[in-house]
Design a protein around this motif. Structure first.
Motif, PDB file in Angstrom:
ATOM      1  N   TRP A  47      24.769  56.834  35.532  1.00 59.88           N
ATOM      2  CA  TRP A  47      24.285  55.704  36.524  1.00 59.88           C
ATOM      3  C   TRP A  47      24.869  55.905  37.814  1.00 59.88           C
ATOM      4  O   TRP A  47      23.851  55.309  38.278  1.00 59.88           O
ATOM      5  CB  TRP A  47      24.185  54.244  35.792  1.00 59.88           C
ATOM      6  CG  TRP A  47      24.937  53.759  35.517  1.00 59.88           C
ATOM      7  CD1 TRP A  47      25.420  52.910  34.696  1.00 59.88           C
ATOM      8  CD2 TRP A  47      25.617  52.519  36.735  1.00 59.88           C
ATOM      9  NE1 TRP A  47      26.403  52.007  34.654  1.00 59.88           N
ATOM     10  CE2 TRP A  47      26.102  51.796  35.906  1.00 59.88           C
ATOM     11  CE3 TRP A  47      24.880  52.360  37.538  1.00 59.88           C
ATOM     12  CZ2 TRP A  47      26.851  51.261  36.496  1.00 59.88           C
ATOM     13  CZ3 TRP A  47      26.055  51.329  38.327  1.00 59.88           C
ATOM     14  CH2 TRP A  47      26.315  50.989  37.853  1.00 59.88           C
TER      15      TRP A  47
ATOM     16  N   TRP B 207      23.322  57.905  40.486  1.00 61.14           N
ATOM     17  CA  TRP B 207      21.845  57.646  41.011  1.00 61.14           C
ATOM     18  C   TRP B 207      22.076  56.671  42.823  1.00 61.14           C
ATOM     19  O   TRP B 207      21.227  56.931  43.272  1.00 61.14           O
ATOM     20  CB  TRP B 207      20.682  56.621  40.322  1.00 61.14           C
ATOM     21  CG  TRP B 207      20.608  57.506  39.255  1.00 61.14           C
ATOM     22  CD1 TRP B 207      21.588  57.504  38.051  1.00 61.14           C
ATOM     23  CD2 TRP B 207      19.920  58.249  39.526  1.00 61.14           C
ATOM     24  NE1 TRP B 207      20.289  58.402  36.957  1.00 61.14           N
ATOM     25  CE2 TRP B 207      19.648  59.173  37.685  1.00 61.14           C
ATOM     26  CE3 TRP B 207      19.065  59.262  40.307  1.00 61.14           C
ATOM     27  CZ2 TRP B 207      19.301  59.909  37.268  1.00 61.14           C
ATOM     28  CZ3 TRP B 207      18.407  60.612  39.677  1.00 61.14           C
ATOM     29  CH2 TRP B 207      18.377  60.843  38.584  1.00 61.14           C
TER      30      TRP B 207
ATOM     31  N   ARG C  12      32.991  58.922  38.952  1.00 57.62           N
ATOM     32  CA  ARG C  12      31.372  59.854  37.582  1.00 57.62           C
ATOM     33  C   ARG C  12      32.870  60.876  37.230  1.00 57.62           C
ATOM     34  O   ARG C  12      32.793  60.866  35.826  1.00 57.62           O
ATOM     35  CB  ARG C  12      30.799  60.303  37.898  1.00 57.62           C
ATOM     36  CG  ARG C  12      29.380  59.334  39.158  1.00 57.62           C
ATOM     37  CD  ARG C  12      28.409  60.199  39.445  1.00 57.62           C
ATOM     38  NE  ARG C  12      27.705  60.850  38.471  1.00 57.62           N
ATOM     39  CZ  ARG C  12      26.672  61.794  38.366  1.00 57.62           C
ATOM     40  NH1 ARG C  12      26.938  62.357  40.113  1.00 57.62           N
ATOM     41  NH2 ARG C  12      26.130  62.513  37.523  1.00 57.62           N
TER      42      ARG C  12
END
Length: 366
Positions: A188, A191, A180
């Motif tokens: 996403w 998550w 990320r």
């Protein structure tokens, strides 16, 4: 009063580890006090919006280090879940019976909150309240439910994860953050850490139940290693110092959990393990144990209704006809924080009213 304390003490099974219950109570109360201290409802042009003093006073970030205690709750949940499942199997209970009983204790009080706030939302909209105001209040009340959903999923997976080593989900969290934040991966992916991040302390709890964490050296290693890793990630890794979400911040350590939140949780787990001995000694006193026992008997009600108590006091406070410091004002200074601390006893009284009204759902008598 002395007779009551003695009865509570005498009714406790001799083999019960009271320190585990104390850690659970501390974790729940930490979350409640944290929310009450960092959540403000501000009226702005006829609309109620949420605000946080951490946005205006970033130097208060250490407050979140004390009151963001979710890792301890998952640690205790993993320990109790693994022990409870093992005991159920030994007693001839099926997995479905064991899981059904545990989830029922979660579902009843949650259903009460959902019903009450569905009716309240409809009533507020019918009375002319703005959709944004209703959305703010409902989100404030229902946001803690994500935690219970994750806890329920991990509880259901207890037979699978009871022997899972915590470094596997830890490695997953580290990989997700690497992709990320360093490799430009999609947001996403974060998550994945909602499950993997809280699986780390849950697996530690299962290891505790197996007797793998008896050494005080393990507690010190988790505490010191986790604290050092957290400091390094905040200082050089670009992670926020606050261990809770801050409105307007680009990155939240909690939504979804980051590597910084997970290593901070390891430090908390280490501290919890080191506290077991002192807690066991203190809880030999009937008064201390009675306080812990009462909090545990009402833990779900406290957790689910504490934001409703805050909202109720804030709403009633509007009858004063002026914005009350620490209740309706923007949390942009130390004066707000001092005033908010003065409101805490009033929040507690409102929460006691909620407990009197809805505690039966937790006790299974409704």
């Amino acid at each position: 009063m002395r007779d009551l304390l003695q009865r509570i003490d005498a009714s406790t099974p001799a083999g019960r580890d009271r320190a585990v219950d104390a850690l659970r109570a501390l974790a729940v109360l930490g979350v409640v006090l944290g929310h009450w201290l960092v959540t403000a409802l501000v009226a702005d042009s006829g609309t109620v919006r949420g605000a946080s003093p951490l946005r205006y006073l970033p130097q208060l970030a250490p407050v979140s280090w004390v009151f963001q205690t979710l890792a301890v709750f998952f640690l205790v949940g993993g320990q109790m879940g693994a022990r409870g499942h093992a005991s159920a199997r030994a007693g001839g209970m099926t997995y479905g019976q064991w899981l059904g009983g545990r989830l029922a204790r979660l579902a009843r009080p949650v259903a009460a909150v959902l019903v009450v706030w569905t009716v309240a939302a409809v009533a507020m909209l019918s009375a002319g309240a703005g959709p944004e105001t209703v959305r703010t209040l409902v989100r404030l009340v229902l946001s803690p439910l994500w935690f219970l959903l994750v806890f329920a999923l991990l509880t259901a997976a207890t037979p699978l994860v009871a022997r899972l080593r915590p470094w596997w989900p830890f490695a997953a969290v580290a990989l997700v953050d690497l992709v990320r934040f360093c490799l430009g991966g999609p947001a996403w992916l974060g998550w994945i850490n909602v499950a993997a991040g809280w699986l780390v302390p849950y697996c530690l709890g299962a290891a505790w139940a197996r007797g793998d964490l008896r050494s005080r050296g393990t507690g010190w290693a988790l505490l010191l290693g986790g604290a050092a890793a957290t400091a390094g990630l905040v200082r050089w890794g670009g992670y926020p110092a606050a261990m809770v979400g801050v409105p307007g911040a680009g990155v939240s350590n909690l939504d979804p959990p980051t590597l910084a939140a997970v290593v901070f949780g390891l430090a908390q787990c280490g501290a919890a393990l080191l506290l077991l001995g002192p807690l066991r000694r203190v809880l030999r006193r009937p008064a201390a144990w009675a306080a812990v026992a009462l909090v545990n008997l009402a833990a779900m009600t406290i957790f689910l209704w504490h934001q409703t108590a805050l909202i109720a006091v804030t709403a009633i406070g509007t009858l004063a006809g002026a914005a009350l410091p620490g209740l309706h004002t923007v949390p942009d200074g130390s004066g707000w924080l001092l005033a908010r601390m003065a409101w805490l006893p009033v929040f507690v009284l409102a929460l006691l009213v909620c407990w009197a009204a809805f505690g039966t759902y937790e006790r299974g008598r409704a």
